[in-house]
Design a protein around this motif. Structure first.
Motif, mmCIF file in Angstrom:
data_model
loop_
_atom_site.group_PDB
_atom_site.id
_atom_site.type_symbol
_atom_site.label_atom_id
_atom_site.label_comp_id
_atom_site.label_asym_id
_atom_site.label_seq_id
_atom_site.Cartn_x
_atom_site.Cartn_y
_atom_site.Cartn_z
ATOM 1 N N ALA A 21 50.589 -41.587 -7.150
ATOM 2 C CA ALA A 21 49.556 -40.690 -6.643
ATOM 3 C C ALA A 21 48.350 -40.593 -7.562
ATOM 4 C CB ALA A 21 50.138 -39.301 -6.409
ATOM 5 N N ASN A 22 48.542 -40.563 -8.849
ATOM 6 C CA ASN A 22 47.447 -40.381 -9.783
ATOM 7 C C ASN A 22 47.003 -41.705 -10.369
ATOM 8 O OD1 ASN A 22 47.368 -37.601 -9.445
ATOM 9 N ND2 ASN A 22 49.080 -37.337 -10.841
ATOM 10 N N GLU A 23 46.652 -42.618 -9.519
ATOM 11 C CA GLU A 23 46.253 -43.952 -9.952
ATOM 12 C C GLU A 23 44.743 -44.014 -10.106
ATOM 13 O OE1 GLU A 23 46.029 -48.456 -8.214
ATOM 14 O OE2 GLU A 23 47.396 -47.053 -7.289
ATOM 15 N N ASP A 24 44.289 -44.226 -11.306
ATOM 16 C CA ASP A 24 42.884 -44.460 -11.594
ATOM 17 C C ASP A 24 42.794 -45.903 -12.057
ATOM 18 O OD1 ASP A 24 42.631 -41.775 -11.179
ATOM 19 O OD2 ASP A 24 42.072 -41.277 -13.225
ATOM 20 N N ASP A 55 39.606 -43.507 -8.018
ATOM 21 C CA ASP A 55 40.602 -42.491 -8.333
ATOM 22 C C ASP A 55 41.434 -42.245 -7.083
ATOM 23 O OD1 ASP A 55 39.427 -42.005 -10.878
ATOM 24 O OD2 ASP A 55 37.952 -40.710 -9.921
ATOM 25 N N ARG A 56 42.739 -42.370 -7.221
ATOM 26 C CA ARG A 56 43.629 -42.099 -6.097
ATOM 27 C C ARG A 56 44.508 -40.928 -6.497
ATOM 28 N NH1 ARG A 56 45.643 -46.098 -2.086
ATOM 29 N NH2 ARG A 56 44.145 -47.301 -3.248
ATOM 30 N N ASP A 57 44.425 -39.853 -5.733
ATOM 31 C CA ASP A 57 45.205 -38.652 -6.015
ATOM 32 C C ASP A 57 45.876 -38.219 -4.725
ATOM 33 O OD1 ASP A 57 46.206 -36.468 -7.424
ATOM 34 O OD2 ASP A 57 44.443 -35.251 -6.990
ATOM 35 N N TRP A 58 47.143 -38.494 -4.599
ATOM 36 C CA TRP A 58 47.933 -38.290 -3.389
ATOM 37 C C TRP A 58 47.266 -39.003 -2.230
ATOM 38 C CZ3 TRP A 58 52.827 -37.052 -3.572
ATOM 39 C CH2 TRP A 58 53.305 -36.385 -4.676
ATOM 40 N N GLU A 60 44.046 -38.580 -1.324
ATOM 41 C CA GLU A 60 42.607 -38.650 -1.534
ATOM 42 C C GLU A 60 42.227 -39.872 -2.363
ATOM 43 O OE1 GLU A 60 40.197 -36.476 -0.347
ATOM 44 O OE2 GLU A 60 41.863 -35.647 0.810
ATOM 45 N N SER A 62 38.680 -41.410 -4.268
ATOM 46 C CA SER A 62 37.287 -41.179 -4.623
ATOM 47 C C SER A 62 36.856 -42.257 -5.609
ATOM 48 C CB SER A 62 37.100 -39.779 -5.220
ATOM 49 O OG SER A 62 37.859 -39.639 -6.400
#
Length: 151
Positions: A21-24, A55-58, A60, A62
């Motif tokens: 989920a928190n893939e940057d 930025d990947r957060d769940w 989302e 961006s």
């Protein structure tokens, strides 16, 4: 399958999703959405891109673009800007909503916007001026808060 194995399997799936989920990750300029690339090329023409990332957060996604002069522009998954922060210049007036431009020109003549941030649902804006005032506008561009900020 017994309940304990099922629970452990579900816990493992959740842990893997959390890890993903928190893939940057760094991306090339060409990997940004077309709208983001056009925005940078139009409003920051002549400024070199130092770094861009996704930025990947769940659920989302961006994007962030940092320019060599220290300016930073953040975009949503479609490439619409969500935040612009200029370190050695000002946010281009052409990208600012007209009511904000008018308010700044009338209330703080000679001052410029150095940062603008859309709220999560685009129901308002927060701007920082070159005189260190931070002003919050609601969706109808009414001033709802003001305070001084430090860099």
């Amino acid at each position: 399958m017994d309940m304990k194995k099922f629970f452990l399997m579900m816990l493992s799936v959740c842990m893997m999703q959390f890890a993903w989920a928190n893939e940057d990750r760094a991306v090339s300029f060409e990997q940004l959405p077309q709208a983001a690339r056009s925005f940078i090329q139009t409003h920051f023409a002549g400024k070199k891109v130092a770094f861009s990332k996704m930025d990947r957060d769940w659920l989302e996604v961006s994007y962030s673009v940092v320019l060599v002069d220290g300016s930073k522009v953040e975009f949503d998954r479609k490439g619409n800007w969500t935040e612009i922060k200029c370190k050695s210049g000002y946010v281009p007036e052409v990208v600012l909503p007209q009511p904000i431009c008018r308010y700044v020109a009338e209330t703080y003549p000679g001052e410029k916007v150095v940062k603008i941030d859309k709220d999560d649902d685009h129901h308002g804006y927060e701007v920082q001026l070159s005189n260190h005032w931070e002003i919050t506008f609601d969706a109808k561009f009414n001033v709802v808060d003001m305070e001084r900020y430090d860099d």
